[in-house]
Design a protein around this motif. Structure first.
Motif, PDB file in Angstrom:
ATOM      1  N   VAL A 277     -77.036   0.197 -71.725  1.00 46.16           N
ATOM      2  CA  VAL A 277     -75.877  -0.689 -71.846  1.00 46.16           C
ATOM      3  C   VAL A 277     -75.537  -1.190 -70.439  1.00 46.16           C
ATOM      4  O   VAL A 277     -76.323  -1.062 -69.513  1.00 46.16           O
ATOM      5  N   GLY A 278     -74.362  -1.792 -70.281  1.00 47.42           N
ATOM      6  CA  GLY A 278     -73.953  -2.305 -68.983  1.00 47.42           C
ATOM      7  C   GLY A 278     -73.316  -1.233 -68.116  1.00 47.42           C
ATOM      8  O   GLY A 278     -73.267  -0.059 -68.476  1.00 47.42           O
ATOM      9  N   GLY A 279     -72.823  -1.652 -66.942  1.00 47.24           N
ATOM     10  CA  GLY A 279     -72.256  -0.717 -65.984  1.00 47.24           C
ATOM     11  C   GLY A 279     -70.768  -0.913 -65.778  1.00 47.24           C
ATOM     12  O   GLY A 279     -70.262  -2.045 -65.753  1.00 47.24           O
ATOM     13  N   ALA A 280     -70.055   0.200 -65.629  1.00 39.01           N
ATOM     14  CA  ALA A 280     -68.613   0.179 -65.399  1.00 39.01           C
ATOM     15  C   ALA A 280     -68.235   1.388 -64.551  1.00 39.01           C
ATOM     16  O   ALA A 280     -69.045   2.282 -64.308  1.00 39.01           O
ATOM     17  N   LYS A 281     -66.989   1.444 -64.119  1.00 41.48           N
ATOM     18  CA  LYS A 281     -66.504   2.607 -63.370  1.00 41.48           C
ATOM     19  C   LYS A 281     -64.987   2.597 -63.375  1.00 41.48           C
ATOM     20  O   LYS A 281     -64.352   1.543 -63.481  1.00 41.48           O
ATOM     21  N   GLY A 282     -64.408   3.795 -63.251  1.00 43.99           N
ATOM     22  CA  GLY A 282     -62.975   3.928 -63.101  1.00 43.99           C
ATOM     23  C   GLY A 282     -62.663   4.784 -61.890  1.00 43.99           C
ATOM     24  O   GLY A 282     -63.464   5.636 -61.502  1.00 43.99           O
ATOM     25  N   GLY A 283     -61.496   4.558 -61.285  1.00 43.56           N
ATOM     26  CA  GLY A 283     -61.091   5.358 -60.134  1.00 43.56           C
ATOM     27  C   GLY A 283     -59.584   5.465 -60.046  1.00 43.56           C
ATOM     28  O   GLY A 283     -58.867   4.532 -60.424  1.00 43.56           O
ATOM     29  N   ILE A 284     -59.112   6.609 -59.571  1.00 46.90           N
ATOM     30  CA  ILE A 284     -57.675   6.834 -59.362  1.00 46.90           C
ATOM     31  C   ILE A 284     -57.481   7.281 -57.924  1.00 46.90           C
ATOM     32  O   ILE A 284     -58.143   8.224 -57.466  1.00 46.90           O
ATOM     33  N   ASP A 285     -56.585   6.631 -57.224  1.00 48.14           N
ATOM     34  CA  ASP A 285     -56.289   6.947 -55.831  1.00 48.14           C
ATOM     35  C   ASP A 285     -55.247   8.065 -55.789  1.00 48.14           C
ATOM     36  O   ASP A 285     -54.037   7.815 -55.715  1.00 48.14           O
ATOM     37  N   PHE A 286     -55.746   9.314 -55.860  1.00 51.76           N
ATOM     38  CA  PHE A 286     -54.846  10.468 -55.855  1.00 51.76           C
ATOM     39  C   PHE A 286     -55.668  11.703 -55.504  1.00 51.76           C
ATOM     40  O   PHE A 286     -56.848  11.791 -55.857  1.00 51.76           O
ATOM     41  N   ASP A 287     -55.036  12.661 -54.837  1.00 49.95           N
ATOM     42  CA  ASP A 287     -55.715  13.902 -54.463  1.00 49.95           C
ATOM     43  C   ASP A 287     -55.875  14.797 -55.695  1.00 49.95           C
ATOM     44  O   ASP A 287     -54.873  15.234 -56.268  1.00 49.95           O
TER      45      ASP A 287
END
Length: 395
Positions: free
Chosen positions: A67-77
């Motif tokens: 399938v295609g590519g994705a990503k998630g991110g959260i700016d937190f320790d």
């Protein structure tokens, strides 16, 4: 770029991001990470990397079609109080995107069981909901997944093992391609979490001496080789090494010492952007295998290549976790460790050997050779809908 989303937590003000780089068959996959300092630009780069990780695994005859590519991110320790609450608010907010497009799992700073627990508690479906539309037998897929994620091997969960097995297999194939015997080789690992720890385990299993491991608190080393299993048994949930488990002849130095350590193979398995043009001069290893995402910056890689250092790119070397999820889901493996281990080794050995061979024949870098393969596979994937439509029209 198909979609960029920026979210702000209403309680803490922390920011989160979702990037869908490409859609193939209406779907994209990629993990969710949490770290202090995470940025939208970082998540964009990771999503592009996921497009490559998916496409490089196109194989005729397999049930899994990338399938295609994705990503998630959260700016937190991820070690700070309130981490699970922030993760829950983020997953609730982006759940419509998950259901429609984004299949996700754990990444740096996020644990799979926390994702699963939150989704179950809030009735938000599965992290793999976006791929359900592609399954011919969802019940069989769920049964395989249940087997896969409940399997424990020598004290570690199977889903934690497959990524490191892929990295180690890629490193061993690269050594052998260079005419080196893994049993006469040494390695240093930066990071001792799920990817770094299991990379160390399987390299050691193949006879490679693990002479150094860096964690957040320092650099543990021993030229004669560390006791990897003892360190795995006593590490903390964040990959921290228990110094009480060290033997008398093990050394504990500064965290930055890993880069210049005397070894044959360097495995950056922690953070992105770890190897820069400024610090790469100190590297003595002849082979770098990227277990982390984007650990070697482009100008550093160019300089290393000129020095004769081979860099096996992340979207090849660390792609086994993502591929394994889909092999289980679509039925290329039955979920057992024996079946999973066999396909990871077969695939990563073959891919690494082929890419390094192409790089040598064409006089290009392994990254360029791997990218060429990705580009060809993406072209083939994008042609598939047209081919399917034509076949339907003929019927």
């Amino acid at each position: 770029m198909f979609m960029d989303i920026t979210w702000q937590d209403p309680i803490t003000g922390a920011h989160g991001f979702v990037v869908i780089d490409t859609l193939v068959r209406g779907t994209a996959s990629g993990g969710l990470r949490m770290r202090q300092g995470c940025t939208l630009e970082e998540v964009r780069g990771l999503a592009q990397g996921m497009t490559r990780k998916e496409a490089i695994h196109l194989r005729p005859g397999r049930h899994y079609v990338p399938v295609g590519g994705a990503k998630g991110g959260i700016d937190f320790d991820p070690r700070a109080p309130g981490t699970t609450d922030i993760l829950e608010r983020f997953l609730v907010a982006v759940n419509p995107i998950m259901g429609a497009y984004w299949a996700l799992g754990e990444d740096l700073g996020v644990r799979q069981r926390d994702i699963d627990d939150i989704l179950a508690k809030r009735g938000l479906g599965s992290g793999l909901s976006a791929v359900e539309k592609l399954l011919t037998d969802p019940e069989a897929a769920r049964a395989r997944t249940a087997t896969a994620f409940s399997t424990i091997v020598d004290g570690l969960a199977q889903d934690e093992l497959v990524g490191g097995l892929g990295v180690a297999t890629s490193a061993i194939a690269a050594l052998e391609s260079a005419g080196r015997d893994p049993a006469d080789s040494s390695a240093v690992i930066q990071g001792f979490g799920s990817m770094g720890g299991t990379s160390a385990r399987f390299l050691a299993e193949a006879g490679v001496r693990i002479v150094g491991i860096a964690d957040a608190d320092g650099f543990v080393s021993n030229p004669a080789g560390l006791d990897v299993e003892a360190l795995l048994d006593t590490r903390d949930p964040f990959g921290g090494i228990d110094r009480a488990a060290l033997r008398p002849d093990d050394l504990d130095g500064d965290r930055g010492d890993w880069l210049a350590a005397d070894c044959d193979v360097l495995v950056p398995a922690a953070v992105s952007y770890a190897i820069t043009r400024e610090n790469c001069e100190t590297i003595t290893a002849g082979l770098i295998v990227e277990a982390a995402n984007m650990p070697v910056l482009p100008d550093a890689e160019e300089h290393l290549q000129a020095r004769g250092v081979t860099v096996v790119p992340d979207f090849l070397a660390n792609s086994a976790t993502n591929a394994w999820w889909w092999w289980v889901t679509f039925g290329d493996v039955d979920g057992s460790w024996d079946d999973s281990r066999s396909l990871v080794i077969e695939t990563l050995r073959e891919l690494t050997t082929q890419v390094l061979g192409e790089a040598g024949r064409l006089g290009i870098t392994p990254r360029q050779a791997a990218q060429s393969r990705v580009d060809a596979n993406l072209e083939a994937l994008r042609a598939q809908p047209d081919q399917m439509a034509a076949a339907k029209a003929e019927r």
